[in-house]
Write a protein that holds these residues in place. Structure first.
Motif, PDB file in Angstrom:
ATOM      1  N   PRO A  22       0.807  -1.228   0.000  1.00 28.41           N
ATOM      2  CA  PRO A  22       0.000   0.000   0.000  1.00 28.41           C
ATOM      3  C   PRO A  22       0.832   1.267   0.000  1.00 28.41           C
ATOM      4  CG  PRO A  22      -0.176  -1.166   2.109  1.00 28.41           C
ATOM      5  CD  PRO A  22       0.485  -2.099   1.164  1.00 28.41           C
ATOM      6  N   HIS A  23       2.005   1.228   0.606  1.00 32.41           N
ATOM      7  CA  HIS A  23       2.832   2.431   0.684  1.00 32.41           C
ATOM      8  C   HIS A  23       3.271   2.925  -0.696  1.00 32.41           C
ATOM      9  CE1 HIS A  23       3.257   0.190   4.465  1.00 32.41           C
ATOM     10  NE2 HIS A  23       3.381   1.373   5.045  1.00 32.41           N
ATOM     11  N   PHE A  24       3.280   2.050  -1.691  1.00 33.81           N
ATOM     12  CA  PHE A  24       3.768   2.437  -3.016  1.00 33.81           C
ATOM     13  C   PHE A  24       2.743   3.252  -3.807  1.00 33.81           C
ATOM     14  CE2 PHE A  24       6.711  -1.514  -3.194  1.00 33.81           C
ATOM     15  CZ  PHE A  24       7.612  -0.879  -2.352  1.00 33.81           C
ATOM     16  N   GLN A  25       1.492   3.260  -3.368  1.00 29.97           N
ATOM     17  CA  GLN A  25       0.442   4.087  -3.989  1.00 29.97           C
ATOM     18  C   GLN A  25       0.282   3.753  -5.481  1.00 29.97           C
ATOM     19  OE1 GLN A  25       1.053   8.298  -2.841  1.00 29.97           O
ATOM     20  NE2 GLN A  25       2.333   7.579  -1.153  1.00 29.97           N
ATOM     21  N   ARG A  26       0.423   2.496  -5.840  1.00 32.23           N
ATOM     22  CA  ARG A  26       0.418   2.100  -7.249  1.00 32.23           C
ATOM     23  C   ARG A  26      -0.893   2.362  -7.973  1.00 32.23           C
ATOM     24  NH1 ARG A  26       2.835  -3.069  -5.771  1.00 32.23           N
ATOM     25  NH2 ARG A  26       5.082  -3.040  -6.136  1.00 32.23           N
ATOM     26  N   GLU A  45       8.781   2.878  -7.926  1.00 31.73           N
ATOM     27  CA  GLU A  45       7.596   2.324  -8.566  1.00 31.73           C
ATOM     28  C   GLU A  45       6.980   3.292  -9.574  1.00 31.73           C
ATOM     29  OE1 GLU A  45       6.303  -0.838  -7.857  1.00 31.73           O
ATOM     30  OE2 GLU A  45       8.250  -1.051  -6.867  1.00 31.73           O
ATOM     31  N   ALA A  46       7.588   4.468  -9.759  1.00 34.54           N
ATOM     32  CA  ALA A  46       7.029   5.489 -10.650  1.00 34.54           C
ATOM     33  C   ALA A  46       7.946   5.726 -11.842  1.00 34.54           C
ATOM     34  CB  ALA A  46       6.812   6.784  -9.880  1.00 34.54           C
ATOM     35  N   SER A 194      -3.217  10.189  -5.328  1.00 35.25           N
ATOM     36  CA  SER A 194      -3.339   9.434  -4.085  1.00 35.25           C
ATOM     37  C   SER A 194      -3.824  10.387  -2.993  1.00 35.25           C
ATOM     38  CB  SER A 194      -1.985   8.846  -3.686  1.00 35.25           C
ATOM     39  OG  SER A 194      -1.096   9.868  -3.272  1.00 35.25           O
ATOM     40  N   PRO A 195      -4.365   9.875  -1.898  1.00 34.29           N
ATOM     41  CA  PRO A 195      -4.751  10.764  -0.802  1.00 34.29           C
ATOM     42  C   PRO A 195      -3.587  11.626  -0.319  1.00 34.29           C
ATOM     43  CG  PRO A 195      -5.732   8.614  -0.481  1.00 34.29           C
ATOM     44  CD  PRO A 195      -4.794   8.481  -1.646  1.00 34.29           C
TER      45      PRO A 195
END
Length: 256
Positions: A22-26, A45-46, A194-195
């Motif tokens: 979840p931390h990766f906000q994929r 991851e971006a 993302s939030p």
């Protein structure tokens, strides 16, 4: 093995075997995470990573590149920094309190064109060297719209990394000016946020009409003012005055 299968949470929890960390906000096009973990794990991851250190690394990079220079970020201001500067045939930035070039944007306004500058910093420079994104960019308030335009042209997912500051014990101190700077760029980008990115954008929008005063009143702004550098805050608080897009390649930030 993918990073998602070997990543350990800061709290010690093991996410091994999970398909989505979840931390990766994929699930989002535009992401935001603080500090070195943001620049390494989340940015990896971006497609692009934007380092935001408004007071003052990213602002210094913008000012220097606006004058035609290149900037080599470096983690430490020590003997190895001097050696690195010699290896790059570059000038090593000094302490803000001394004469010469430093992390004071004011000092870089007289930087000669075609200069090479090694700029040590525990925040923006350190994160720039650590970032794992395919494309690493230095963003600030001055070049917010220019950076957003570049990101739209290249496309893909973007991780924004507000650099923050350091407490005396070395721990991260989240700094509002960096969250606001990230939000300024995010505010003109299309894509699903993302939030975390939504909060950065909301922070910018909440203070956009009184941006300079907020920076001056912030903890970092007051610190610089108390030490005799209020003009550094004034330069950093100028919104969308630069067309420079600093991209990190071959060990240095270079203007497109």
């Amino acid at each position: 093995m993918s990073r998602a299968h070997c990543w350990m949470s800061p709290a010690g929890g093991d996410w091994a075997g999970e398909q989505t960390v979840p931390h990766f906000q994929r699930d989002f096009d535009i992401r935001c995470e603080w500090g070195e973990a943001g620049a390494t794990e989340v940015a990896a991851e971006a497609d692009s990573c934007v380092i935001v250190d408004v007071l003052s690394f990213s602002t210094c990079v913008d000012v220097a590149l606006s004058r035609g220079a290149v900037v080599y970020p470096y983690r430490y201001r020590d003997a190895t920094a001097s050696e690195f500067a010699v290896s790059k045939d570059a000038v090593l930035a000094g302490n803000r309190r001394t004469d010469g070039y430093s992390l004071s944007p004011v000092s870089l306004q007289s930087l000669p064109a075609d200069s090479s500058l090694v700029l040590p910093s525990p925040n923006g420079a350190t994160l720039s060297c650590a970032a794992r994104g395919q494309t690493v960019i230095a963003g600030c308030l001055r070049n917010a719209r220019a950076v957003a335009g570049y990101l739209q042209r290249v496309g893909g997912a973007v991780t924004f990394v507000p650099a923050g500051e350091r407490w005396p014990d070395g721990n991260l101190r989240p700094a509002i000016e960096d969250l606001i700077g990230a939000g300024a760029i995010i505010s003109v980008l299309p894509g699903r946020r993302s939030p975390e990115a939504q909060v950065a954008e909301a922070a910018f929008q909440a203070v956009a009409s009184r941006l300079m005063q907020v920076l001056l009143d912030s903890a970092s702004g007051r610190e610089l003012t108390q030490h005799g550098f209020p003009e550094d805050v004034s330069i950093a608080g100028q919104l969308n005055v630069s067309d420079v897009v600093p991209v990190f390649r071959d060990d240095a930030y270079r203007s497109l």
